[in-house]
Write a protein that holds these residues in place. Structure first.
Motif, PDB file in Angstrom:
ATOM      1  N   HIS A  18       0.445  -1.240  -0.166  1.00 34.57           N
ATOM      2  CA  HIS A  18      -0.086   0.078   0.073  1.00 34.57           C
ATOM      3  C   HIS A  18       1.101   1.666  -0.269  1.00 34.57           C
ATOM      4  O   HIS A  18       2.096   1.140  -0.175  1.00 34.57           O
ATOM      5  CB  HIS A  18      -0.935   0.001   0.952  1.00 34.57           C
ATOM      6  N   PRO A  19       0.466   1.692  -0.791  1.00 33.59           N
ATOM      7  CA  PRO A  19       1.170   3.377  -0.677  1.00 33.59           C
ATOM      8  C   PRO A  19       1.909   4.281   0.631  1.00 33.59           C
ATOM      9  O   PRO A  19       3.153   4.578   0.785  1.00 33.59           O
ATOM     10  CB  PRO A  19       0.185   4.466  -1.789  1.00 33.59           C
ATOM     11  N   ALA A  20       0.920   4.254   1.438  1.00 31.61           N
ATOM     12  CA  ALA A  20       2.231   4.668   2.910  1.00 31.61           C
ATOM     13  C   ALA A  20       0.178   4.370   3.996  1.00 31.61           C
ATOM     14  O   ALA A  20      -0.691   4.258   4.233  1.00 31.61           O
ATOM     15  CB  ALA A  20       1.858   6.264   2.382  1.00 31.61           C
ATOM     16  N   ASP A  21       0.886   4.491   5.087  1.00 28.40           N
ATOM     17  CA  ASP A  21       0.198   4.549   6.761  1.00 28.40           C
ATOM     18  C   ASP A  21      -1.044   5.604   7.066  1.00 28.40           C
ATOM     19  O   ASP A  21      -0.407   6.389   5.850  1.00 28.40           O
ATOM     20  CB  ASP A  21       1.086   3.905   7.472  1.00 28.40           C
ATOM     21  N   PHE A  22      -1.528   5.592   7.303  1.00 27.07           N
ATOM     22  CA  PHE A  22      -2.782   6.752   7.766  1.00 27.07           C
ATOM     23  C   PHE A  22      -2.780   7.402   6.533  1.00 27.07           C
ATOM     24  O   PHE A  22      -2.781   8.819   6.631  1.00 27.07           O
ATOM     25  CB  PHE A  22      -1.324   7.814   8.778  1.00 27.07           C
TER      26      PHE A  22
ATOM     27  N   ALA B 183      10.504  -2.764  -2.437  1.00 23.65           N
ATOM     28  CA  ALA B 183       9.914  -2.266  -3.518  1.00 23.65           C
ATOM     29  C   ALA B 183      11.060  -2.060  -4.200  1.00 23.65           C
ATOM     30  O   ALA B 183      10.395  -2.525  -5.526  1.00 23.65           O
ATOM     31  CB  ALA B 183      10.079  -0.682  -2.802  1.00 23.65           C
ATOM     32  N   VAL B 184      11.675  -1.547  -4.848  1.00 28.67           N
ATOM     33  CA  VAL B 184      12.888  -1.451  -6.101  1.00 28.67           C
ATOM     34  C   VAL B 184      12.944  -3.416  -6.645  1.00 28.67           C
ATOM     35  O   VAL B 184      12.646  -3.268  -7.172  1.00 28.67           O
ATOM     36  CB  VAL B 184      14.074  -0.662  -5.657  1.00 28.67           C
ATOM     37  N   GLN B 185      12.633  -4.030  -5.462  1.00 29.77           N
ATOM     38  CA  GLN B 185      13.164  -5.207  -6.013  1.00 29.77           C
ATOM     39  C   GLN B 185      11.749  -6.348  -6.605  1.00 29.77           C
ATOM     40  O   GLN B 185      12.044  -6.688  -7.690  1.00 29.77           O
ATOM     41  CB  GLN B 185      13.932  -6.062  -4.601  1.00 29.77           C
ATOM     42  N   PHE B 186      11.137  -5.789  -6.155  1.00 32.69           N
ATOM     43  CA  PHE B 186       9.792  -6.006  -6.205  1.00 32.69           C
ATOM     44  C   PHE B 186       8.322  -5.360  -7.593  1.00 32.69           C
ATOM     45  O   PHE B 186       7.608  -5.909  -8.388  1.00 32.69           O
ATOM     46  CB  PHE B 186       8.655  -6.524  -5.337  1.00 32.69           C
ATOM     47  N   GLY B 187      10.053  -4.248  -7.622  1.00 31.54           N
ATOM     48  CA  GLY B 187       9.025  -3.496  -8.792  1.00 31.54           C
ATOM     49  C   GLY B 187       7.676  -3.501  -8.438  1.00 31.54           C
ATOM     50  O   GLY B 187       6.362  -2.829  -9.380  1.00 31.54           O
ATOM     51  N   MET B 188       7.540  -2.457  -6.885  1.00 29.78           N
ATOM     52  CA  MET B 188       6.438  -1.819  -6.296  1.00 29.78           C
ATOM     53  C   MET B 188       6.194  -0.596  -6.730  1.00 29.78           C
ATOM     54  O   MET B 188       4.879  -0.014  -5.989  1.00 29.78           O
ATOM     55  CB  MET B 188       6.222  -1.642  -5.115  1.00 29.78           C
ATOM     56  N   LEU B 189       7.208   0.070  -7.041  1.00 26.92           N
ATOM     57  CA  LEU B 189       7.223   2.054  -6.664  1.00 26.92           C
ATOM     58  C   LEU B 189       6.743   2.395  -7.616  1.00 26.92           C
ATOM     59  O   LEU B 189       6.423   2.035  -8.813  1.00 26.92           O
ATOM     60  CB  LEU B 189       8.630   2.036  -7.064  1.00 26.92           C
ATOM     61  N   ASP B 190       5.732   3.621  -7.519  1.00 20.35           N
ATOM     62  CA  ASP B 190       4.296   3.948  -8.584  1.00 20.35           C
ATOM     63  C   ASP B 190       4.951   5.580  -8.519  1.00 20.35           C
ATOM     64  O   ASP B 190       6.037   6.395  -7.522  1.00 20.35           O
ATOM     65  CB  ASP B 190       3.415   4.643  -7.247  1.00 20.35           C
ATOM     66  N   PRO B 191       5.858   5.838  -9.419  1.00 14.25           N
ATOM     67  CA  PRO B 191       6.084   6.780 -10.624  1.00 14.25           C
ATOM     68  C   PRO B 191       5.285   8.289  -9.998  1.00 14.25           C
ATOM     69  O   PRO B 191       6.512   9.062 -10.177  1.00 14.25           O
ATOM     70  CB  PRO B 191       6.833   6.471 -12.120  1.00 14.25           C
ATOM     71  N   VAL B 192       4.421   8.232  -9.823  1.00 16.95           N
ATOM     72  CA  VAL B 192       3.203   9.432  -9.367  1.00 16.95           C
ATOM     73  C   VAL B 192       3.551   9.825  -8.461  1.00 16.95           C
ATOM     74  O   VAL B 192       3.375  10.896  -7.745  1.00 16.95           O
ATOM     75  CB  VAL B 192       2.706   8.782 -10.464  1.00 16.95           C
TER      76      VAL B 192
ATOM     77  N   SER C  64       6.374  12.945   1.116  1.00 21.00           N
ATOM     78  CA  SER C  64       7.096  14.539   1.211  1.00 21.00           C
ATOM     79  C   SER C  64       8.451  15.324   1.390  1.00 21.00           C
ATOM     80  O   SER C  64       8.782  16.055   1.171  1.00 21.00           O
ATOM     81  CB  SER C  64       6.865  14.827   2.732  1.00 21.00           C
ATOM     82  N   LYS C  65       9.303  13.939   0.563  1.00 23.66           N
ATOM     83  CA  LYS C  65      10.730  13.962   0.421  1.00 23.66           C
ATOM     84  C   LYS C  65      10.835  14.097  -0.735  1.00 23.66           C
ATOM     85  O   LYS C  65      11.881  14.471  -1.536  1.00 23.66           O
ATOM     86  CB  LYS C  65      11.405  13.283   0.935  1.00 23.66           C
ATOM     87  N   GLY C  66       9.413  14.000  -1.830  1.00 25.73           N
ATOM     88  CA  GLY C  66       9.719  13.653  -2.878  1.00 25.73           C
ATOM     89  C   GLY C  66       9.931  12.043  -3.570  1.00 25.73           C
ATOM     90  O   GLY C  66      10.625  11.762  -4.715  1.00 25.73           O
ATOM     91  N   LEU C  67      10.440  11.191  -2.378  1.00 23.62           N
ATOM     92  CA  LEU C  67      10.530   9.798  -2.441  1.00 23.62           C
ATOM     93  C   LEU C  67       9.635   9.027  -3.370  1.00 23.62           C
ATOM     94  O   LEU C  67       8.041   9.432  -2.529  1.00 23.62           O
ATOM     95  CB  LEU C  67      11.584   9.222  -1.518  1.00 23.62           C
ATOM     96  N   PRO C  68       9.273   8.786  -4.364  1.00 23.89           N
ATOM     97  CA  PRO C  68       8.004   7.729  -4.548  1.00 23.89           C
ATOM     98  C   PRO C  68       7.897   6.795  -3.347  1.00 23.89           C
ATOM     99  O   PRO C  68       8.299   5.926  -3.158  1.00 23.89           O
ATOM    100  CB  PRO C  68       9.112   6.812  -6.372  1.00 23.89           C
ATOM    101  N   LEU C  69       6.366   6.092  -3.707  1.00 30.82           N
ATOM    102  CA  LEU C  69       5.947   5.321  -2.634  1.00 30.82           C
ATOM    103  C   LEU C  69       5.230   4.096  -3.328  1.00 30.82           C
ATOM    104  O   LEU C  69       5.552   3.732  -4.692  1.00 30.82           O
ATOM    105  CB  LEU C  69       4.144   6.083  -2.302  1.00 30.82           C
TER     106      LEU C  69
END
Length: 226
Positions: free
Chosen positions: A38-42, A107-116, A120-125
């Motif tokens: 999932h993208p993020a907690d809370f 996330a990188v190993q599994f190809g899970m990162l969302d480019p969009v 808050s730091k500009g890192l992909p979720l």
């Protein structure tokens, strides 16, 4: 990186809300697993998703399936968030682990990162990925959803039922199939094998081509109708 269907899923190590795990050991012998990110907690959609999964743990357990979630948050964040999830769903216990991946290694190993979607730091979720892993530790299904679309876990449960039928009973499932509906005999089954493999009977549809590939049989996982 990502994986293809049939690839062995890595036996990764991770910290979770239920302690440290080694993935294959956590699944156990002859078990199935669903790893979903999932993208993020809370966050709103994620809260509804993990709340729904928590309510379905026993249903999945009946199919010998374990569930485990993942996001780029740490264990402390996950643990605090589960309190909100339980308050929302009015459940008393959170019944499956959440993997912490703050460095995004998995996330990188599994190809899970969302480019969009970014934090808050500009890192992909992490996107809303679903991986179903079979008893041979091989990938049986993968799905990717955007952050805005909550997943239908009834559909994921239905797919597990279909995968297990194919693994154990030599059948496939047609469009919109649900448990108890007629199944389809897989093409590799020979005509002379039908009576032995499918004692409940097989109906072969007559087609203009004359080819006998549409072969239906009652769901073999259910008791035969009298």
């Amino acid at each position: 990186m990502g994986f293809n269907l049939g690839d062995e899923f890595p036996n990764f190590s991770a910290k979770t809300t239920a302690g440290d795990i080694k993935f294959h050991d956590w699944i156990g012998k002859d078990g199935w697993a669903i790893l979903f990110s999932h993208p993020a907690d809370f966050t709103p959609v994620c809260t509804t998703e993990l709340g729904m999964v928590n309510k379905m743990v026993e249903k999945f357990k009946a199919l010998n399936v374990k569930l485990i979630a993942l996001s780029c948050d740490d264990v402390d964040s996950h643990s605090k968030w589960t309190e909100d999830i339980l308050a929302f769903t009015k459940d008393s216990k959170f019944d499956f682990p959440i993997i912490a991946d703050p460095k995004r290694d998995l996330a990188v190993q599994f190809g899970m990162l969302d480019p969009v979607e970014k934090d808050s730091k500009g890192l992909p979720l992490t996107c809303r990925a679903v991986f179903i892993v079979g008893p041979d530790y091989k990938l049986k299904l993968s799905m990717l959803y955007p952050a805005t679309a909550g997943r239908n876990f009834d559909e994921i449960f239905r797919v597990v039922e279909s995968l297990q039928l194919t693994a154990y009973k030599k059948v496939a499932t047609p469009a919109n199939w649900k448990s108890g509906d007629d199944c389809m005999v897989i093409p590799s089954v020979k005509k002379e094998e039908l009576a032995t493999l499918f004692p409940a009977g097989v109906e072969t549809k007559t087609l203009p081509s004359g080819k006998e590939y549409l072969r239906f049989t009652p769901d073999p996982s259910k008791p035969a109708k009298k």
